[in-house]
Enzyme design. Structure first.
Site, PDB file in Angstrom:
ATOM      1  N   GLU A 130      19.780  -9.258  -4.528  1.00  7.90           N
ATOM      2  CA  GLU A 130      18.544  -9.558  -5.314  1.00  7.90           C
ATOM      3  C   GLU A 130      18.752 -10.484  -6.460  1.00  7.90           C
ATOM      4  O   GLU A 130      18.156 -11.502  -6.679  1.00  7.90           O
ATOM      5  CB  GLU A 130      17.810  -8.319  -5.731  1.00  7.90           C
ATOM      6  N   GLU A 131      20.032 -10.299  -7.008  1.00 11.83           N
ATOM      7  CA  GLU A 131      20.266 -11.110  -8.050  1.00 11.83           C
ATOM      8  C   GLU A 131      20.449 -12.533  -8.022  1.00 11.83           C
ATOM      9  O   GLU A 131      20.726 -13.470  -8.627  1.00 11.83           O
ATOM     10  CB  GLU A 131      21.312 -10.638  -8.915  1.00 11.83           C
ATOM     11  N   ASP A 154      12.351  -1.529  -9.918  1.00 13.89           N
ATOM     12  CA  ASP A 154      13.544  -2.459 -10.672  1.00 13.89           C
ATOM     13  C   ASP A 154      13.668  -2.265 -12.311  1.00 13.89           C
ATOM     14  O   ASP A 154      12.681  -2.974 -12.896  1.00 13.89           O
ATOM     15  CB  ASP A 154      13.176  -3.939 -10.238  1.00 13.89           C
TER      16      ASP A 154
END
Length: 500
Positions: A316-317, A345
């Site tokens: 995701e990052e 999140d």
């Protein structure tokens, strides 16, 4: 979590229900339980919520902190810390009787620092185009050669037929053809670097050459005014850029209940990776802990109407890669089988806010991340707003701005929602009065830093938001109808998401 979000007060359309906090847990009397999708569903949701304790979630966070401590302080994709995080989640789910899948995906991650262009003793800032090559430490140098200024500058090698491009740094205006085409044309004629001048005077444009492009030379962008200045000069020009592209394989973690309709899947997800700079205990160990403990307490074969699918996303990052890859892998029938997606999140920021994703699009038009969100998202938002009311918190909106893993799902037409406690944006005085905490300080001052550790988790926020995960999962696992429901199968519109 990536990018910046804008937050505004939500329009609340639910009744206040009295609640109170007891040793980090929220309890409701039978009379105070909200009837949202039906009394049986609400009973089930509250029961599941009451089994998800703050202590249990903190225990998961402690394990993730231990993993980071043992692996150079990070759980980023491509590191042993991420692999150990996957193993921990997989083993926890399997010990609870789930059948677990760990689909692998490939990705390329580009990293770059700000570049510079030096000409005639003057240095200007430049921005790398994604997937550009880097330069040696001293840069690459050559005479500056400007491509003709027309509607399609530098889109073909023939555009440079009468120009001394070999060994030169080429300046070209932004135009109608892809950046990769401009790079290829200049490289074919022997250029050592390419500078693309934007057509506006805002920040340097960035842009991408494409993950699958065979890039041969460094490519940077500058603003329109800088490009104009460069075009009026000549002489030796140096481009310096630190950039690299890393290819890797990573895994998502997927587990689904063995009971409930597989045509009406309730999906809940959280990204499992941290940034390379830190352990990522709030971002996003907090979401992982809440979703994981909800799975453990729900069990692999609960008495539910709708199947529940739990997802723990990788990369995701680095641009929502794992979740996007998953959505891209699904056909229309599989997409229609997902009734809704719940995203979690950052749930335990040390200076917390209590945000719900703007499913009803009540934010001003210029503050919305997407012009339209899928039908059914408004009902999901109302469910979370009602839950936070029960917990004694007044919700505010955060936009669907593409910042987290809901993005692929909303683009595919799947109703989505979730909770969020805030990142690098500063808490306003009004928000501090509403929720407590410190005004003019970030919701999470440790965002994307090595200090995002267990010591900086807000237990109260974790307890409230983590319980909200269980509440929403339990509610929709039993009932997708009612005023806060989502479209039935026959009314679902889904869109295939093309791979880049």
């Amino acid at each position: 979590m990536v990018n910046k979000s804008r937050m505004m007060p939500a329009v609340l359309a639910v009744a206040v229900v009295v609640a109170f906090l007891t040793t980090g847990c929220i309890r409701w009397s039978t009379q105070s339980r909200p009837v949202v999708n039906g009394p049986a569903a609400a009973e089930f949701a509250v029961a599941l919520r009451n089994r998800v304790s703050t202590d249990a979630m903190m225990a998961h966070l402690s394990k993730l902190q231990d993993i980071a401590n043992a692996n150079d302080g990070t759980r980023a994709v491509g590191t042993p810390g991420y692999q150990a995080s996957v193993d921990y989640v997989v083993n926890t789910l399997r010990n609870s009787g789930f059948d677990v899948q760990t689909p692998e995906f490939s990705a390329r991650v580009f990293k770059a620092e700000k570049g510079v262009v030096t000409l005639g003793g003057n240095t200007v800032e430049a921005r790398a185009l994604e997937y550009s090559l880097g330069t040696p430490p001293d840069g690459v140098t050559g005479p500056l050669v400007a491509a003709p200024a027309d509607d399609s500058p530098g889109c073909s090698p023939s555009d440079y037929d009468r120009l001394p491009v070999s060994g030169a740094v080429v300046l070209v205006d932004r135009g109608v053809c892809p950046f990769a085409q401009k790079e290829d044309a200049a490289a074919q004629r022997g250029a050592v670097a390419l500078i693309i001048a934007d057509n506006i005077d805002e920040q340097a444009m960035g842009g991408t050459l494409g993950a699958n492009t065979d890039v041969k030379i460094p490519v940077v962008s500058v603003t329109k005014s800088v490009g104009f200045q460069l075009r009026g000069q000549s002489g030796p020009t140096t481009v310096k850029l630190t950039a690299s592209t890393q290819s890797f394989k990573a895994r998502n973690v997927i587990a689904q209940t063995k009971t409930g309709s597989s045509a009406n899947v309730v999906m809940a997800g959280a990204h499992l990776d941290s940034v390379p700079e830190g352990p990522g205990i709030n971002d996003n160990g907090s979401g992982v802990a809440a979703v994981l403990e909800t799975a453990v307490q729900l069990g692999n074969s609960p008495h539910v109407s709708n199947a529940v699918r739990f997802a723990f996303w990788g990369a995701e990052e680095f641009g929502l890669i794992g979740s996007r890859n998953y959505v891209e892998s699904l056909d229309i029938d599989a997409l229609k089988g997902i009734a809704l997606y719940l995203n979690f999140d950052m749930l335990a920021s040390p200076n917390p806010g209590y945000f719900t994703y703007d499913g009803d699009q009540s934010l001003p038009l210029d503050a919305r991340g997407q012009p339209v969100v899928p039908e059914g998202s408004a009902g999901i938002e109302r469910t979370f707003v009602a839950y936070l009311k029960m917990a004694g918190k007044t919700a505010q909106d955060t936009s669907f701005d593409g910042r987290s893993d809901y993005d692929g799902f909303t683009l595919a037409g799947i109703p989505s929602g979730g909770l969020f406690s805030g990142a690098e944006v500063k808490k306003s005085a009004e928000q501090a009065e509403l929720w407590g905490g410190t005004a003019d300080e970030p919701f999470d001052p440790n965002y994307h830093q090595k200090t995002d550790t267990l010591d900086h988790i807000d237990r109260t926020a974790l307890g409230i938001n983590g319980a909200g995960v269980a509440y929403a999962v339990g509610l929709y696992a039993q009932d997708l109808g009612g005023p806060n429901g989502v479209p039935v199968m026959a009314d679902r519109t889904r869109h295939l998401i093309a791979k880049p």
